[in-house]
Write a protein that holds these residues in place. Structure first.
Motif, PDB file in Angstrom:
ATOM      1  N   GLY A 161       0.822  -1.213   0.000  1.00 11.61           N
ATOM      2  CA  GLY A 161       0.000   0.000   0.000  1.00 11.61           C
ATOM      3  C   GLY A 161       0.850   1.255   0.000  1.00 11.61           C
ATOM      4  O   GLY A 161       0.530   2.241  -0.682  1.00 11.61           O
ATOM      5  N   LEU A 162       1.936   1.230   0.764  1.00 11.71           N
ATOM      6  CA  LEU A 162       2.852   2.381   0.774  1.00 11.71           C
ATOM      7  C   LEU A 162       3.486   2.579  -0.598  1.00 11.71           C
ATOM      8  O   LEU A 162       3.590   3.718  -1.086  1.00 11.71           O
ATOM      9  CB  LEU A 162       3.919   2.175   1.852  1.00 11.71           C
ATOM     10  CG  LEU A 162       5.000   3.248   2.064  1.00 11.71           C
ATOM     11  CD1 LEU A 162       6.112   3.204   1.053  1.00 11.71           C
ATOM     12  CD2 LEU A 162       4.380   4.651   2.096  1.00 11.71           C
ATOM     13  N   ILE A 163       3.883   1.494  -1.242  1.00 13.23           N
ATOM     14  CA  ILE A 163       4.487   1.594  -2.576  1.00 13.23           C
ATOM     15  C   ILE A 163       3.488   2.198  -3.559  1.00 13.23           C
ATOM     16  O   ILE A 163       3.837   3.068  -4.374  1.00 13.23           O
ATOM     17  CB  ILE A 163       4.976   0.213  -3.043  1.00 13.23           C
ATOM     18  CG1 ILE A 163       6.160  -0.240  -2.170  1.00 13.23           C
ATOM     19  CG2 ILE A 163       5.384   0.236  -4.515  1.00 13.23           C
ATOM     20  CD1 ILE A 163       6.493  -1.715  -2.291  1.00 13.23           C
ATOM     21  N   ASP A 164       2.224   1.780  -3.476  1.00 12.00           N
ATOM     22  CA  ASP A 164       1.186   2.356  -4.350  1.00 12.00           C
ATOM     23  C   ASP A 164       1.026   3.851  -4.095  1.00 12.00           C
ATOM     24  O   ASP A 164       0.903   4.652  -5.031  1.00 12.00           O
ATOM     25  CB  ASP A 164      -0.143   1.643  -4.113  1.00 12.00           C
ATOM     26  CG  ASP A 164      -0.155   0.213  -4.615  1.00 12.00           C
ATOM     27  OD1 ASP A 164       0.710  -0.141  -5.440  1.00 12.00           O
ATOM     28  OD2 ASP A 164      -1.021  -0.567  -4.167  1.00 12.00           O
ATOM     29  N   CYS A 165       1.008   4.246  -2.818  1.00 11.75           N
ATOM     30  CA  CYS A 165       0.899   5.667  -2.478  1.00 11.75           C
ATOM     31  C   CYS A 165       2.103   6.444  -2.985  1.00 11.75           C
ATOM     32  O   CYS A 165       1.967   7.582  -3.453  1.00 11.75           O
ATOM     33  CB  CYS A 165       0.766   5.836  -0.963  1.00 11.75           C
ATOM     34  SG  CYS A 165      -0.864   5.459  -0.300  1.00 11.75           S
ATOM     35  N   ALA A 166       3.286   5.845  -2.890  1.00  7.54           N
ATOM     36  CA  ALA A 166       4.494   6.508  -3.366  1.00  7.54           C
ATOM     37  C   ALA A 166       4.418   6.765  -4.867  1.00  7.54           C
ATOM     38  O   ALA A 166       4.803   7.841  -5.351  1.00  7.54           O
ATOM     39  CB  ALA A 166       5.714   5.669  -3.024  1.00  7.54           C
ATOM     40  N   LEU A 167       3.907   5.804  -5.601  1.00 10.83           N
ATOM     41  CA  LEU A 167       3.732   5.993  -7.039  1.00 10.83           C
ATOM     42  C   LEU A 167       2.770   7.132  -7.334  1.00 10.83           C
ATOM     43  O   LEU A 167       3.036   7.983  -8.190  1.00 10.83           O
ATOM     44  CB  LEU A 167       3.209   4.693  -7.674  1.00 10.83           C
ATOM     45  CG  LEU A 167       4.230   3.577  -7.887  1.00 10.83           C
ATOM     46  CD1 LEU A 167       3.517   2.258  -8.169  1.00 10.83           C
ATOM     47  CD2 LEU A 167       5.171   3.928  -9.038  1.00 10.83           C
ATOM     48  N   SER A 168       1.661   7.176  -6.621  1.00 14.95           N
ATOM     49  CA  SER A 168       0.659   8.228  -6.835  1.00 14.95           C
ATOM     50  C   SER A 168       1.205   9.604  -6.482  1.00 14.95           C
ATOM     51  O   SER A 168       0.803  10.611  -7.069  1.00 14.95           O
ATOM     52  CB  SER A 168      -0.597   7.944  -5.998  1.00 14.95           C
ATOM     53  OG  SER A 168      -1.218   6.742  -6.413  1.00 14.95           O
ATOM     54  N   ALA A 169       2.114   9.652  -5.505  1.00 11.44           N
ATOM     55  CA  ALA A 169       2.662  10.929  -5.047  1.00 11.44           C
ATOM     56  C   ALA A 169       3.917  11.339  -5.819  1.00 11.44           C
ATOM     57  O   ALA A 169       4.553  12.346  -5.472  1.00 11.44           O
ATOM     58  CB  ALA A 169       2.984  10.837  -3.560  1.00 11.44           C
ATOM     59  N   ASN A 170       4.276  10.576  -6.852  1.00 13.54           N
ATOM     60  CA  ASN A 170       5.474  10.860  -7.657  1.00 13.54           C
ATOM     61  C   ASN A 170       6.760  10.806  -6.839  1.00 13.54           C
ATOM     62  O   ASN A 170       7.723  11.538  -7.125  1.00 13.54           O
ATOM     63  CB  ASN A 170       5.347  12.220  -8.364  1.00 13.54           C
ATOM     64  CG  ASN A 170       4.244  12.231  -9.394  1.00 13.54           C
ATOM     65  OD1 ASN A 170       4.088  11.283 -10.164  1.00 13.54           O
ATOM     66  ND2 ASN A 170       3.450  13.300  -9.397  1.00 13.54           N
ATOM     67  N   VAL A 171       6.771   9.954  -5.827  1.00 15.21           N
ATOM     68  CA  VAL A 171       8.022   9.663  -5.135  1.00 15.21           C
ATOM     69  C   VAL A 171       8.956   8.977  -6.123  1.00 15.21           C
ATOM     70  O   VAL A 171       8.532   8.159  -6.943  1.00 15.21           O
ATOM     71  CB  VAL A 171       7.756   8.759  -3.914  1.00 15.21           C
ATOM     72  CG1 VAL A 171       9.055   8.216  -3.328  1.00 15.21           C
ATOM     73  CG2 VAL A 171       6.974   9.516  -2.850  1.00 15.21           C
ATOM     74  N   ARG A 172      10.230   9.300  -6.037  1.00 16.08           N
ATOM     75  CA  ARG A 172      11.190   8.763  -6.992  1.00 16.08           C
ATOM     76  C   ARG A 172      11.761   7.414  -6.571  1.00 16.08           C
ATOM     77  O   ARG A 172      12.010   6.543  -7.410  1.00 16.08           O
ATOM     78  CB  ARG A 172      12.338   9.765  -7.184  1.00 16.08           C
ATOM     79  CG  ARG A 172      13.402   9.347  -8.185  1.00 16.08           C
ATOM     80  CD  ARG A 172      14.468  10.427  -8.337  1.00 16.08           C
ATOM     81  NE  ARG A 172      15.188  10.641  -7.087  1.00 16.08           N
ATOM     82  CZ  ARG A 172      16.274   9.955  -6.729  1.00 16.08           C
ATOM     83  NH1 ARG A 172      16.775   9.010  -7.504  1.00 16.08           N
ATOM     84  NH2 ARG A 172      16.875  10.219  -5.576  1.00 16.08           N
TER      85      ARG A 172
END
Length: 287
Positions: A86-97
């Motif tokens: 879930g954190l990885i999905d959120c990171a993708l949505s937030a444009n985390v690199r």
């Protein structure tokens, strides 16, 4: 970009020394906390925080604003894989690199080891997600020894553990934090898995010798039978999944060959990992 690094799991064996390294650096960072107690503790050290919790995804989305790189570690739990994915999905949505994740060495042979099957699942999910990543797979923590056995070593000059004479490359968690710091602040090791170990494989008999030397008195290692170790974990209230995984892993190690050390820590940091003699000497000074 401000507050580029978000630390998730900043109070544990690896996260706490990582936060110390970040605090002493010129890096911009903040630590995700989920309780008033943790927030107050970090504030007392002038550590910047943001309030959020894995599973509360709106709070995580807010915490990820303006974040470039995430450090991710959490305690073992039955829902760890769900929370980390879930954190990885959120990171993708937030444009985390980039995500730097603490996995575990047994993730490379995790079949039948429930806790480490989760690590394998999340590692594979992260590698396929499209983010940059560094995955660290550390071996058995040296810190487990004082955390589990300090009172026995101090008062009875002995400790008991199931593993026989098998040697494993135990690692100081502060060295794991040093490797994580490099992973967070450098792109040299992006899209790689690094195995973080101590400088050599050692047995619990070697541990006893190191503590004997540092304390100036004879410390004995007693090899517990499998069933006694299992009963001890259960009596301590250890969750069933962790008991099952730990006992299967220790049995695998006890009945197999010595576990080799890796040079990945030296490759990442340019320094030599902490050995058991240095660790035991520090333990003795703290008594």
């Amino acid at each position: 970009m401000g507050n580029e690094i978000l630390v998730i799991g900043g109070t544990g064996n690896t996260g706490a020394p990582l936060v110390d390294l970040l605090k002493d650096s010129d890096q911009s960072y903040r630590v995700m906390v989920r309780s008033d107690e943790s927030e107050s503790k970090m504030a007392s050290k002038d550590v910047p925080t943001v309030r959020a919790e894995l599973g509360d995804w709106p709070s995580v989305a807010a915490a990820l604003e303006n974040i470039d790189t995430v450090f991710l570690v959490s305690s073992p739990s039955p829902d760890m894989s769900v929370l980390h994915k879930g954190l990885i999905d959120c990171a993708l949505s937030a444009n985390v690199r980039k995500v730097v994740r603490i996995s575990a060495e047994p993730a490379r042979y995790s079949k039948g080891l429930p806790m480490y099957e989760q690590h394998t699942e999340v590692d594979n999910y992260l590698m396929a997600a499209g983010l940059d990543y560094v995955i660290l797979r550390p071996h058995y923590f040296m810190q487990n020894i004082p955390q589990m056995h300090a009172s026995f070593i101090k008062e009875k000059q002995m400790f008991a553990q199931y593993l026989g004479d098998t040697r494993i490359p135990m690692v100081d968690t502060r060295d794991i934090a040093k490797a994580a710091f490099i992973g967070l602040t450098s792109d040299e090791f992006n899209r790689q898995i690094q195995y973080i170990t101590g400088p050599q494989a050692i047995s619990f008999s070697d541990v006893a010798k190191a503590f004997s030397k540092s304390l100036g008195k004879d410390v004995q290692y007693v090899n517990l039978p499998y069933e006694d170790q299992k009963a001890g974990l259960e009596a301590f209230g250890t969750p069933d999944m962790i008991v099952e995984t730990v006992m299967k892993l220790f049995k695998l190690w006890a009945e197999g060959e010595d576990q080799p050390a890796s040079n990945d820590f030296e490759k990442m940091t340019g320094s030599t990992a902490t050995d058991i003699d240095a660790f035991a000497q520090e333990f003795a000074l703290a008594l």
